[in-house]
Design an enzyme around this catalytic site. Structure first.
Site, mmCIF file in Angstrom:
data_model
loop_
_atom_site.group_PDB
_atom_site.id
_atom_site.type_symbol
_atom_site.label_atom_id
_atom_site.label_comp_id
_atom_site.label_asym_id
_atom_site.label_seq_id
_atom_site.Cartn_x
_atom_site.Cartn_y
_atom_site.Cartn_z
ATOM 1 N N LEU A 125 3.575 18.721 -12.622
ATOM 2 C CA LEU A 125 4.896 18.297 -13.087
ATOM 3 C C LEU A 125 4.872 17.825 -14.534
ATOM 4 O O LEU A 125 5.588 18.348 -15.394
ATOM 5 C CB LEU A 125 5.420 17.175 -12.183
ATOM 6 C CG LEU A 125 6.705 16.466 -12.640
ATOM 7 C CD1 LEU A 125 7.889 17.427 -12.596
ATOM 8 C CD2 LEU A 125 6.968 15.243 -11.782
ATOM 9 N N THR A 126 4.047 16.832 -14.836
ATOM 10 C CA THR A 126 4.047 16.182 -16.149
ATOM 11 C C THR A 126 3.597 17.139 -17.249
ATOM 12 O O THR A 126 2.674 17.925 -17.071
ATOM 13 C CB THR A 126 3.128 14.956 -16.125
ATOM 14 O OG1 THR A 126 3.518 14.099 -15.049
ATOM 15 C CG2 THR A 126 3.216 14.183 -17.425
ATOM 16 N N GLU A 127 4.260 17.037 -18.402
ATOM 17 C CA GLU A 127 3.911 17.858 -19.552
ATOM 18 C C GLU A 127 3.641 16.978 -20.764
ATOM 19 O O GLU A 127 4.074 15.813 -20.802
ATOM 20 C CB GLU A 127 5.042 18.857 -19.854
ATOM 21 C CG GLU A 127 5.299 19.819 -18.718
ATOM 22 C CD GLU A 127 6.229 20.964 -19.097
ATOM 23 O OE1 GLU A 127 6.754 20.955 -20.236
ATOM 24 O OE2 GLU A 127 6.424 21.867 -18.264
ATOM 25 N N SER A 132 8.023 10.904 -18.238
ATOM 26 C CA SER A 132 9.037 10.553 -17.242
ATOM 27 C C SER A 132 10.265 11.444 -17.335
ATOM 28 O O SER A 132 11.029 11.537 -16.378
ATOM 29 C CB SER A 132 9.446 9.079 -17.413
ATOM 30 O OG SER A 132 8.351 8.220 -17.154
ATOM 31 N N GLU A 368 3.445 7.911 -11.188
ATOM 32 C CA GLU A 368 4.486 8.058 -10.150
ATOM 33 C C GLU A 368 5.773 7.343 -10.556
ATOM 34 O O GLU A 368 6.526 6.823 -9.731
ATOM 35 C CB GLU A 368 3.982 7.510 -8.814
ATOM 36 C CG GLU A 368 4.497 8.287 -7.603
ATOM 37 C CD GLU A 368 3.546 9.402 -7.204
ATOM 38 O OE1 GLU A 368 3.831 10.123 -6.232
ATOM 39 O OE2 GLU A 368 2.507 9.552 -7.857
#
Length: 386
Positions: A125-127, A132, A368
């Site tokens: 997910l995170t880039e 966030s 998270e």
């Protein structure tokens, strides 16, 4: 709401507690110091069925729920967070998306091996420029009409369990189109490990969680079948929001375990360490500090169990999950700092578990969803944000 454990859950708690103290504790310090992934421990966790705790038996799971998972995470984190986060990410981020959004074929293909711990899954997910703001995803996936394949390009960062020898898949969020309003439509796509063009970088050099696997991933014209789409096209953003809501309960349980572990170690040390002719635990200053630590850990436990009970009962739990995650991560840092202070100079030595806990605690306020994001979610649930 009664948060006392049923006989079955208490048996699970005791089993994981014994495993953590008898198997994890004697070995994890060396893994941690050398930044090595604890394959032997993870294999044993798989044999115990921990990776299958919240999944149906028909897919190789244990038929439990998030409350059972949280109990296991808390007991593991009382001893070590690297092992606990490997389980949390493998279940909440690796297998749960397949369970919640996958087709029957996808479930049959992946879940039995994920539940047994034969393979681990990860959630991309995170880039680098996202954090966030996951809605700002830049990774793209286009459907090649000639081959019927998704072609994926982009980069993901801070991805747990993504580069181990037993990593089997990464679920990647990518922009697959634009809506009528011009906003990007984000979808989730399963990318098996070893797919050509899928590159896994070397492990990060981290402050903590040194015995867990965290890496950057890159995708250069990575091709996977159209059938690897997870759920509906364009629903990836909504999917990850649900995954994170549930995952926050798991992180809250992990943070509670770390906070309780700080209490455990401080009580032990305060009884053994003598200064000025008596145990330091005889001093009221130490007693009060440890009493406050216990109060915080106990309250955090009530918070995450409340959120988990609501989830299991099918009730709304978004606010309660955010509350639990925010509070437990905050007091985990507090307890780790105070435990280090109780230990004095020895708390600064890596041979003592509290030094590891101090290093591991800070990420709990970031991963998270940061503490700031949790406050935004709570405020929105209170009707304070439009």
């Amino acid at each position: 709401m009664d948060h006392r454990l049923s006989p079955e859950l208490e048996e699970l708690r005791r089993t994981v507690e014994e495993f953590a103290h008898d198997v994890v504790a004697p070995k994890i310090g060396e893994y941690y110091e050398h930044h090595e992934f604890p394959y032997e421990i993870v294999r044993e966790m798989g044999r115990m069925g921990l990776f299958g705790l919240p999944f149906p038996e028909e897919y190789g799971g244990m038929g439990g729920d998030y409350l059972a998972l949280g109990i296991a995470l808390e007991e593991l984190a009382r001893v070590d967070s690297s092992v606990a986060i490997t389980l949390e990410a493998g279940v909440s981020l690796g297998a749960m998306p397949v369970h919640l959004f996958g087709t029957e074929e996808q479930k049959r293909e992946w879940l039995p091996r994920l539940c047994s711990g034969e393979i681990l899954g990860a959630f991309g997910l995170t880039e680098p420029d996202g954090g966030s703001d996951a809605g700002a995803t830049r990774t793209t996936a286009r459907l090649d009409p000639e081959t019927g394949e998704w072609v994926i390009n982009g980069t993901k960062c801070f991805i747990t369990n993504s580069g181990t020898d037993i990593t089997g898949l990464v679920t990647v969020t990518a922009v697959t189109g634009r809506g009528p309003d011009g906003k990007p439509q984000i979808s989730s796509i399963i990318v098996p490990s070893g797919t050509p063009g899928f590159t896994v970088a070397a492990p990060y050099s981290k402050v903590g969680w040194n015995a867990s696997d965290t890496r950057e991933l890159s995708f250069a014209d990575v091709r996977v079948p159209a059938a690897n789409l997870l759920g509906e096209e364009g629903r990836g953003y909504a999917q990850f929001l649900r995954i994170l809501d549930e995952g926050r309960i798991a992180i809250a349980a992990l943070a509670t375990g770390l906070a309780q572990g700080c209490v455990d170690e401080s009580v032990k040390y305060a009884k053994e360490r003598h200064a000025f002719g008596r145990p330091i635990g005889a001093n009221q200053a130490i007693q009060f500090k440890i009493a406050d630590m216990e109060m915080k850990a106990h309250t955090a436990r009530l918070a995450w169990r409340d959120a988990a009970s609501r989830l299991v009962a099918g009730e709304p739990f978004k606010k309660e999950a955010a509350l639990a995650k925010l509070y437990s991560s905050t007091i985990a840092v507090d307890n780790a700092r105070d435990a280090t202070q109780v230990h004095g100079g020895y708390g600064f030595m890596n041979e003592y578990p509290v030094a590891r806990m101090w290093r591991d605690s800070k990420i709990l306020e970031i991963g998270e969803g940061t503490s700031e994001v949790q406050r935004m979610l709570i405020a929105r649930e209170l009707g304070l944000v439009g």
